[in-house]
Write an enzyme that holds these catalytic residues in place. Structure first.
Site, short mmCIF file in Angstrom:
data_model
loop_
_atom_site.label_atom_id
_atom_site.label_comp_id
_atom_site.label_asym_id
_atom_site.label_seq_id
_atom_site.Cartn_x
_atom_site.Cartn_y
_atom_site.Cartn_z
N ASP A 3 0.83 -1.20 0.00
CA ASP A 3 0.00 0.00 0.00
C ASP A 3 0.87 1.26 0.00
OD1 ASP A 3 -2.73 1.19 0.36
OD2 ASP A 3 -1.85 1.88 2.25
N GLU A 55 1.69 -0.37 -4.99
CA GLU A 55 0.71 0.68 -5.25
C GLU A 55 1.48 1.99 -5.12
OE1 GLU A 55 -3.37 2.76 -3.62
OE2 GLU A 55 -1.73 2.22 -2.30
#
Length: 544
Positions: free
Chosen positions: A200, A267
């Site tokens: 993330d 990401e």
């Protein structure tokens, strides 16, 4: 070729996928029961978004225990059963790693608040004194991606940094204890049998030394993200090389992929292709999400530019393609029609590299409108009720039945995680399973053909039949060719001279003309069964 270079990975948002115990919230046991849907669809892997203990200030990305399972989602044994079932179905399993921040309920942050300024406990986070005569101003001008300052003041006068919600304090990645703890988290989940990690906000862990001001326009122009002092810092890359070495050497339990085949996907909201390519050098991440493709408009020139730039960027991994995610407006709504979303799906799945599908994409779900009093996304409150946030793409999946909750749960509609629209009965898995022309049937057919006719080199650019500036996109991927008509008038696709026979189309074709906003796949003339006859129809809906 490694499995991840040409994989189709299905993103599963557990609270909105399937509920097993009737409390209205999707859970790990429900996901385990429904994994057959993903395998039947034709996916190769499943990525499950955070299932860790969380106060849910940001949909589970505010984590209080990075090695636990949220009580409303199940237990560690439920996770083990999910992993075993995925592997039994031939699916790889990936989980989210969220290293930029913790929840403000995490034991570390509670210890930091109790310990006070200058303590080792506070050194795990980015605590700083404020500016101004009494320290009443934030340490710098940084803004949160969710709106407002990226700093919150605590009772003793210090401020802590949070690039997202105040309930998500950012960790200090220059602290060796933080670095060591996350290496332990990686080893923990590898020992539980996971095959990879989606990392993330992988571009945000390190902040520039001395925390300089960022200036105006923060978060308004993503193309400048790599210039922000809290994004894309050089220290990220030695860290990711450490993690890659760990994945490549740590022993694997039975059923999991072996060392050297575990994958990390970044990401990283870095839109400069050369900067993004640094995350996927041969000794760092394996892949990085291609947000430029997700955000590209329905325009042939812009799509061609993004595809060419993505496939020509340096780096060691294959390109990823995605049309949707739990953070994005669903393609039916974003692109303007179900027909465009179907055509975009065939475009994406024909490109060399890997594809990531978000749950419900295969059903052609539009973005749902969530009533004001049911919105959970912190963007709603942080924006002063001007940004409705991302909940419209996180509404529970419709499985069967004529009315909500459409087989998602045995609880009533008022008790579901988020409310489902009243007109979703035709969208359910059961309804589309009976319809050979459904979006679900289209995805299944496309994934079946893609698997049967893989790209010879998933890192090589496609062979283009269309020229830049044409109102269509036409290219070849191995035995398969794809033509997408983005013009407002029918396209005589046969005039492009593409060898092969039509085997799949996103909508009706009439003779050798392709309707607007329609994609067509052709298979080079090799032995094999004909394409699905129900897909190819004339303008009156009759099979050709």
């Amino acid at each position: 070729m490694s499995w991840w270079q040409d994989t189709v990975c299905y993103e599963l948002y557990p609270r909105a996928f399937a509920d097993s115990d009737g409390d209205g919230i999707g859970d790990l046991a429900g996901a385990t029961e429904r994994l057959g849907h993903i395998a039947t669809l034709g996916a190769d892997a499943v990525w499950i978004t955070p299932f860790y203990p969380s106060p849910l200030a940001d949909g589970g990305y505010d984590i209080a225990d990075h090695t636990g399972v949220a009580a409303d989602l199940g237990t560690g044994e439920d996770f083990d059963r999910l992993t075993a079932r995925a592997h039994a179905l031939g699916l790889k399993l990936m989980v989210d790693l969220v290293p930029n921040h913790t929840s403000d309920r995490h034991p570390w942050f509670r210890e930091a608040l109790a310990a006070g300024p200058g303590s080792p406990e506070r050194g795990r986070y980015l605590f700083r004194p404020g500016r101004g005569p009494a320290g009443e101003l934030p340490p710098n001008d940084w803004q949160s991606a969710f709106g407002g300052p990226a700093w919150t003041r605590v009772a003793d006068g210090e401020w802590y940094c949070h690039l997202h919600a105040p309930e998500q304090p950012d960790l200090d990645w220059r602290n060796p204890e933080v670095r060591s703890a996350f290496a332990g988290i990686l080893r923990y989940w590898l020992d539980r049998g996971v095959d990879g990690f989606r990392v993330d906000v992988a571009h945000a862990l390190f902040k520039a030394e001395h925390l300089p001001d960022a200036g105006p326009g923060q978060h308004r122009d993503p193309l400048r993200n790599h210039l922000m002092p809290y994004y894309d810092q050089e220290e990220l890359h030695p860290l990711y090389r450490e993690w890659r070495a760990l994945l490549d050497t740590h022993p694997a339990p039975p059923g999991a992929v072996p060392p050297g085949e575990r994958v990390m996907v970044a990401e990283a909201a870095v839109f400069d292709p050369a900067r993004l390519a640094r995350y996927i050098r041969p000794d760092e991440m394996h892949q990085a999400f291609n947000f430029a493709f997700l955000e590209a408009p329905w325009d042939p020139a812009e799509l061609r530019r993004v595809i060419d730039a993505s496939l020509s960027a340096p780096g060691g991994g294959s390109v990823t393609w995605l049309l949707s995610s739990h953070d994005a407006v669903r393609p039916v709504t974003r692109l303007g029609s179900a027909g465009r979303a179907r055509a975009a799906a065939l475009l994406m799945l024909a490109l060399p590299g890997s594809a990531y599908l978000y749950q419900g994409e295969e059903l052609g779900l539009p973005q749902a409108t969530v009533p004001d009093d049911r919105i959970r996304d912190p963007l709603w409150e942080r924006s002063g009720h001007t940004d409705r946030g991302r909940d419209g793409s996180r509404v529970p999946l419709p499985w069967s039945g004529e009315r909500a909750p459409y087989g998602f749960t045995t609880a009533g509609p008022e008790d579901t995680w988020l409310p489902q629209p009243d007109d979703w009965a035709p969208c359910t898995v059961a309804a589309q399973d009976r319809d050979p022309d459904s979006t679900l049937a289209l995805y299944r057919a496309a994934l079946r053909l893609r698997r049967a006719h893989p790209a010879l080199d998933p890192t090589a650019p496609p062979a283009w039949y269309s020229a830049p500036g044409d109102p269509c996109l036409a290219f070849r991927r191995g035995d398969l060719a794809c033509v997408v008509n983005l013009a407002a008038r029918p396209l005589p696709w046969a005039a492009l001279g593409i060898p092969g026979r039509p085997v799949l189309a996103s909508g009706p074709i009439d003779g050798h003309e392709l309707s607007p906003d329609t994609a067509l796949w052709l298979l080079d003339d090799t032995p094999g069964p004909p394409g699905p006859p129900h897909i190819l129809k004339d303008r009156h809906g009759r099979p050709r």
